[in-house]
Design a protein around this motif. Structure first.
Motif, PDB file in Angstrom:
ATOM      1  N   TYR A   1      -6.897   3.521  -6.411  1.00 20.39           N
ATOM      2  CA  TYR A   1      -7.582   2.261  -6.139  1.00 20.39           C
ATOM      3  C   TYR A   1      -6.683   1.317  -5.353  1.00 20.39           C
ATOM      4  CZ  TYR A   1      -9.065  -2.535  -7.243  1.00 20.39           C
ATOM      5  OH  TYR A   1      -9.401  -3.865  -7.166  1.00 20.39           O
TER       6      TYR A   1
ATOM      7  N   ILE B   1      -7.542  -3.811 -16.702  1.00 20.89           N
ATOM      8  CA  ILE B   1      -7.190  -3.461 -15.323  1.00 20.89           C
ATOM      9  C   ILE B   1      -7.330  -1.956 -15.100  1.00 20.89           C
ATOM     10  CG2 ILE B   1      -5.239  -3.318 -13.716  1.00 20.89           C
ATOM     11  CD1 ILE B   1      -4.301  -6.033 -14.949  1.00 20.89           C
ATOM     12  N   TYR B   2      -6.960  -1.172 -16.101  1.00 20.40           N
ATOM     13  CA  TYR B   2      -6.982   0.273 -15.961  1.00 20.40           C
ATOM     14  C   TYR B   2      -8.290   0.905 -16.453  1.00 20.40           C
ATOM     15  CZ  TYR B   2      -2.133   0.505 -14.465  1.00 20.40           C
ATOM     16  OH  TYR B   2      -0.963   0.385 -13.745  1.00 20.40           O
TER      17      TYR B   2
ATOM     18  N   TYR C   1      -5.193  -1.656  -0.553  1.00 21.56           N
ATOM     19  CA  TYR C   1      -4.144  -2.217   0.300  1.00 21.56           C
ATOM     20  C   TYR C   1      -4.106  -1.580   1.686  1.00 21.56           C
ATOM     21  CZ  TYR C   1      -2.164  -5.174  -3.327  1.00 21.56           C
ATOM     22  OH  TYR C   1      -1.968  -6.172  -4.255  1.00 21.56           O
TER      23      TYR C   1
ATOM     24  N   TYR D   1      -5.033 -11.279  10.408  1.00 19.53           N
ATOM     25  CA  TYR D   1      -6.470 -11.002  10.236  1.00 19.53           C
ATOM     26  C   TYR D   1      -7.323 -12.238  10.535  1.00 19.53           C
ATOM     27  CZ  TYR D   1      -4.405  -7.097   7.703  1.00 19.53           C
ATOM     28  OH  TYR D   1      -3.643  -5.998   7.356  1.00 19.53           O
TER      29      TYR D   1
ATOM     30  N   GLY E   1      -0.935 -10.090  -6.649  1.00 24.60           N
ATOM     31  CA  GLY E   1      -1.841  -9.483  -5.680  1.00 24.60           C
ATOM     32  C   GLY E   1      -1.182  -9.471  -4.303  1.00 24.60           C
ATOM     33  N   ALA E   2      -0.096 -10.232  -4.175  1.00 21.35           N
ATOM     34  CA  ALA E   2       0.633 -10.252  -2.908  1.00 21.35           C
ATOM     35  C   ALA E   2       1.239  -8.879  -2.612  1.00 21.35           C
ATOM     36  CB  ALA E   2       1.732 -11.311  -2.951  1.00 21.35           C
TER      37      ALA E   2
ATOM     38  N   SER F   1      -6.331  -1.594   3.862  1.00 18.02           N
ATOM     39  CA  SER F   1      -6.966  -2.470   4.848  1.00 18.02           C
ATOM     40  C   SER F   1      -6.221  -3.790   5.013  1.00 18.02           C
ATOM     41  CB  SER F   1      -8.411  -2.775   4.430  1.00 18.02           C
ATOM     42  OG  SER F   1      -9.159  -1.589   4.322  1.00 18.02           O
ATOM     43  N   TYR F   2      -5.880  -4.429   3.915  1.00 19.58           N
ATOM     44  CA  TYR F   2      -5.360  -5.794   3.982  1.00 19.58           C
ATOM     45  C   TYR F   2      -3.906  -5.936   3.568  1.00 19.58           C
ATOM     46  CZ  TYR F   2     -10.068  -7.285   4.995  1.00 19.58           C
ATOM     47  OH  TYR F   2     -11.286  -7.460   5.592  1.00 19.58           O
ATOM     48  N   GLY F   3      -3.261  -4.819   3.300  1.00 18.03           N
ATOM     49  CA  GLY F   3      -1.833  -4.877   2.967  1.00 18.03           C
ATOM     50  C   GLY F   3      -1.200  -3.530   3.231  1.00 18.03           C
ATOM     51  N   PRO F   4      -1.358  -2.990   4.426  1.00 21.72           N
ATOM     52  CA  PRO F   4      -0.911  -1.611   4.705  1.00 21.72           C
ATOM     53  C   PRO F   4       0.575  -1.396   4.474  1.00 21.72           C
ATOM     54  CG  PRO F   4      -1.501  -2.755   6.756  1.00 21.72           C
ATOM     55  CD  PRO F   4      -1.939  -3.624   5.626  1.00 21.72           C
TER      56      PRO F   4
ATOM     57  N   GLU G   1      -6.241   2.515  -1.717  1.00 21.68           N
ATOM     58  CA  GLU G   1      -7.406   2.229  -0.873  1.00 21.68           C
ATOM     59  C   GLU G   1      -7.514   0.740  -0.566  1.00 21.68           C
ATOM     60  OE1 GLU G   1     -11.202   3.129  -2.610  1.00 21.68           O
ATOM     61  OE2 GLU G   1     -12.249   2.289  -0.878  1.00 21.68           O
TER      62      GLU G   1
ATOM     63  N   HIS H   1      -1.531 -15.410  -2.232  1.00 23.85           N
ATOM     64  CA  HIS H   1      -1.932 -15.077  -3.603  1.00 23.85           C
ATOM     65  C   HIS H   1      -1.076 -15.862  -4.594  1.00 23.85           C
ATOM     66  CE1 HIS H   1      -3.199 -11.534  -1.189  1.00 23.85           C
ATOM     67  NE2 HIS H   1      -4.278 -11.636  -1.955  1.00 23.85           N
TER      68      HIS H   1
ATOM     69  N   ASP I   1       3.588 -14.805  -0.906  1.00 20.84           N
ATOM     70  CA  ASP I   1       3.127 -14.374   0.416  1.00 20.84           C
ATOM     71  C   ASP I   1       2.317 -15.462   1.112  1.00 20.84           C
ATOM     72  OD1 ASP I   1       0.886 -14.355  -1.131  1.00 20.84           O
ATOM     73  OD2 ASP I   1       0.131 -12.427  -0.445  1.00 20.84           O
TER      74      ASP I   1
ATOM     75  N   ARG J   1      -5.996   4.315 -10.928  1.00 23.87           N
ATOM     76  CA  ARG J   1      -5.445   3.009 -10.561  1.00 23.87           C
ATOM     77  C   ARG J   1      -4.604   3.128  -9.298  1.00 23.87           C
ATOM     78  NH1 ARG J   1      -5.560  -2.501 -10.313  1.00 23.87           N
ATOM     79  NH2 ARG J   1      -3.483  -3.411 -10.512  1.00 23.87           N
TER      80      ARG J   1
END
Lengths: 316, 155
Positions: free
Chosen positions: B106, B58-59, B111, A249, B76-77, B113-116, B109, A298, A295, B103
């Motif tokens: 969420y 978080i929930y 991941y 990206y 988050g990785a 984009s940035y973690g498919p 959605e 993060h 990774d 959750r």
């Protein structure tokens, strides 16, 4: 007999009245002449302001909004103080009352309400000697997924972070478990400090100036919602060398370094703080330490704590 | 006879459809279940046990609905996660179940984009709702979740 009693009473009353009149004419005027009316009550609502009150030469520098009220007295001896202790000014005066041996020391206390300010302070520590992260209890973290670990690991309370969040979607997306947009999570809040982190998800944007322009709008929106907070822009954390080579990206450390220069300039232009990526997280060549993140991006719990310690030392 | 067979078939179909959400009546201790799942399952990164307060935050769950919660989270990785909620009653469990489903949506959605690469794992997340326990498990081997909980049942 009765007449003599009445005569004695009248003489006594006359004597009292006479004494009172002479007292009011001699002692009281002398006492009053040694004092003056209270002078300026000052109030400053700005950060980083310096203010002087000349009659007592009280001088202070405030970092936060503060109110100082000084009740001044001008005495024959001018006083000067930079402390916040109560002082007492004694003005002696003598008066010729019905007895020359009687003196009336007049003590007019000078009241000084302690200035409310937050001096630089030592950071609180836990019994193990680490920085107590409760210092962030009134600090908010707003930004992309790099802040998520603070919330996930329970390291900070006020974390508004979303995977993939950027300077546009901060106005439209919500955090997990919330139906309020990220920017509106700040409504009605009274944070002392707000740290913003954007840029990772904008590395691939074709025009970096647009990123800066929209970041400026985010800053304005934050200021509108929490006008008294100190705002900081956190520089984009570099990624690991391996991740930088992947260039996913458009995220690589050269682009990050270039963007950080723009973010730093933006902070200066906006009159807010900038937090550089902490060196404790980086290798000698400026990449993220590989063991910090599985990774390369993060941070794990251990390095998230180190990151927070570094931020605490930077902003407090 | 035909009627009996059709009724049996209808019930069988009903059980098959509800197979993705296991509505067993067994309640699990939040911490024991979370610890067992974390120890036995495979994840894309090492998970850390966080606080019940973090789980509620978080929930987006009101802590008053639960007597306890346990959560294992990542950096988050990855989207890998274990969350177990002990609810105070069945009504609360329904509310918590909704939050758990939210959750999952969420994460999917976010991941996408940035973690498919995380999305298939999220789609195959195991959500278990017993009478008063709700469990979410996102891991590399979701098929093993049932066996692990069965082991807890037998203990």
């Amino acid at each position: 007999m009765k007449k003599s009693k009445y005569l004695l009473m009248i003489c006594g009353i006359a004597a009292v009245i006479t004494a009172g009149v002479s007292f009011s004419k001699t002692v009281l005027p002398n006492a009053i002449s040694e004092t003056s009316t209270p002078s300026a009550v000052s109030e400053s609502a700005d950060n980083h302001s310096t203010e002087k009150i000349t009659s007592t030469k009280v001088e202070h520098t405030k970092k936060k909004q503060s109110t100082t009220a000084v009740l001044n007295t001008e005495t024959t001896t001018e006083s000067q103080s930079t402390t916040h202790e109560n002082t007492t000014h004694a003005a002696e005066t003598t008066t010729k009352s019905f007895s020359d041996t009687i003196t009336f020391p007049i003590q007019i206390p000078t009241l000084r309400i302690p200035e409310i300010f937050t001096p630089s302070r030592e950071l609180p520590t836990t019994p193990s000697g680490e920085i107590d992260l409760s210092c962030f209890d009134n600090c908010a973290f707003v930004g992309n997924s790099r802040f998520i670990s603070f919330k996930n690991y329970g390291l900070a309370k006020n974390v508004y972070s979303v995977v993939g969040l950027n300077v546009d979607t901060v106005f439209t997306k919500s955090c997990s478990g919330s139906n309020i947009t990220v920017i509106n999570e700040l409504n009605g809040k009274n944070f002392d400090k707000i740290i913003l982190m954007f840029g990772d998800n904008e590395c691939g944007w074709p025009n970096q100036n647009i990123f800066i322009e929209r970041y400026s709008k985010v800053i304005k929106a934050v200021k509108d919602r929490v006008p008294r907070a100190e705002i900081f822009l956190h520089g984009i954390l570099p990624v690991s060398s391996a991740e930088s080579e992947e260039n996913n990206y458009g995220v690589n450390n050269s682009t990050i370094a270039a963007l950080n220069q723009k973010i730093k300039q933006l902070a200066a232009d906006e009159g807010i703080g900038y937090i550089a990526p902490p060196s404790s997280l980086l290798t000698e060549n400026g990449a993220l330490i590989s063991e910090a993140a599985s990774d390369g991006v993060h941070l794990n719990k251990s390095y998230s704590k180190k990151w927070l310690f570094a931020i605490a030392e930077d902003i407090y | 006879m035909k009627k009996i067979c059709s009724i049996i078939a209808a019930f069988a179909l009903l059980f098959c459809i509800s197979g993705c959400v296991d509505n067993t009546a067994k309640n699990y201790d939040a911490n024991a279940a979370a610890d067992a799942l974390n120890a036995a399952l495979t994840f894309g990164e090492s998970l850390e046990k966080s606080t019940a307060e973090a789980a509620y935050s978080i929930y987006g769950i009101d802590s008053a609905l639960c007597s306890d919660a346990a959560i294992y989270v990542g950096s988050g990785a990855t989207a890998d996660e274990i969350a177990v909620f002990n609810c105070i009653d069945t009504e609360s469990a329904k509310t918590v179940l909704e939050a758990v489903n939210s959750r999952k949506a969420y994460l999917e959605e976010g991941y996408s984009s940035y973690g498919p690469d995380q999305v298939p794992k999220i789609k195959s997340a195991v959500i278990i709702s017993s009478a008063e326990t709700v469990i979410l498990c996102i891991c590399e081997n979701p098929d093993a979740v049932g066996n692990i909980l069965e082991t807890l049942n037998n203990n």
